[in-house]
Design an enzyme around this catalytic site. Sequence first.
Site, PDB file in Angstrom:
ATOM      1  N   GLY A  75      -0.103   7.470   6.028  1.00 26.12           N
ATOM      2  CA  GLY A  75      -1.267   7.354   5.159  1.00 26.12           C
ATOM      3  C   GLY A  75      -0.917   6.872   3.773  1.00 26.12           C
ATOM      4  N   HIS A 135     -11.708   5.634  -8.540  1.00 24.39           N
ATOM      5  CA  HIS A 135     -10.866   6.752  -8.137  1.00 24.39           C
ATOM      6  C   HIS A 135     -10.517   7.611  -9.341  1.00 24.39           C
ATOM      7  CE1 HIS A 135     -10.202   4.553  -4.336  1.00 24.39           C
ATOM      8  NE2 HIS A 135      -9.867   5.739  -3.854  1.00 24.39           N
ATOM      9  N   HIS A 136      -9.904   8.768  -9.052  1.00 28.61           N
ATOM     10  CA  HIS A 136      -9.452   9.684 -10.089  1.00 28.61           C
ATOM     11  C   HIS A 136      -8.337   9.039 -10.911  1.00 28.61           C
ATOM     12  CE1 HIS A 136      -6.027  10.446  -7.383  1.00 28.61           C
ATOM     13  NE2 HIS A 136      -6.937  10.471  -6.430  1.00 28.61           N
ATOM     14  N   LYS A 139      -4.586   8.470  -9.654  1.00 27.34           N
ATOM     15  CA  LYS A 139      -4.225   7.549  -8.582  1.00 27.34           C
ATOM     16  C   LYS A 139      -3.207   6.539  -9.087  1.00 27.34           C
ATOM     17  CE  LYS A 139      -6.032   4.673  -4.863  1.00 27.34           C
ATOM     18  NZ  LYS A 139      -5.145   5.381  -3.920  1.00 27.34           N
ATOM     19  N   GLY A 145      -5.727   1.094  -1.494  1.00 27.84           N
ATOM     20  CA  GLY A 145      -5.514   0.511  -0.174  1.00 27.84           C
ATOM     21  C   GLY A 145      -6.809   0.328   0.577  1.00 27.84           C
ATOM     22  N   THR A 146      -7.747   1.254   0.384  1.00 30.59           N
ATOM     23  CA  THR A 146      -9.062   1.142   1.029  1.00 30.59           C
ATOM     24  C   THR A 146      -9.783  -0.100   0.544  1.00 30.59           C
ATOM     25  OG1 THR A 146      -9.207   3.548   1.211  1.00 30.59           O
ATOM     26  CG2 THR A 146     -11.272   2.316   1.377  1.00 30.59           C
TER      27      THR A 146
END
Length: 249
Positions: A75, A135-136, A139, A145-146
């Site tokens: 992941g 994002h937070h 990160k 990556g998403t």
Amino acid sequence: MKIALLGYGKMGRMIEQIALGRKHEIVLKIDHDNLYDLTLANLQQADVAIEFSTPHTVLGNIKLCMDAGIPVVVGATGWYEKIPEVKNACLEQNAAIIYASNFSVGVNIFFHINKMLAQVMNRFPDYEVQVEEIHHTQKLDAPSGTAITIAEGIIENIPVKEAWVNVLTTDDKDDNDQIKPNQLLIESLRIESVPGTHTVIYGSEVDTIEFKHTAHNRSGFALGAVLAAEWVKDRKGFFTASDLFNFNA
């Protein structure tokens, strides 16, 4: 099923909770404080490893899992330029790897529909497309990556877009004006305590179409990783989340 967790931060702890809830056993937990425990012998106690470490350690961890002869769910992101050589090594060693920029069930549904939407929108060139990800602030990578997977799904189906480019909100805003017609903009924002929001925006002079996924917490990511571990445990080969969810079946 016996699981080794390679990376025991917030995501690793969430994966542990979900795995235990699904009656699995955690036999190894590795973080920066006990790297000396990451050995072939310790890995071989597990049926499968779940790798959520860092871009700096992920490749070494993948290799160690292949050498130990156990499947690995990857992941961690930030290593995708090495995918061809990792895939070749996996196939040569008859190993098992499944990787994804995001294992969340909802996000993978989003990935699938994103490609279908891009196929439709390709017929309407008056709409300009871009991707926005939030994002937070902790990160490490940008774009996410998403977001890259989303962008690749668009590029695959809208041929005029040949490559993506990333702009951070901390960058000079004028950079947005430098985006070429054949480039797909991924705009990254970093906001405290946001697990992850991804939006595909199609805009024209007359209207705007937005397709959005909002994660409320990390549990969706973690559940998907455990599902991937259950799926890959008795397989051999190099897989992605598309193989796991198989929406085209």
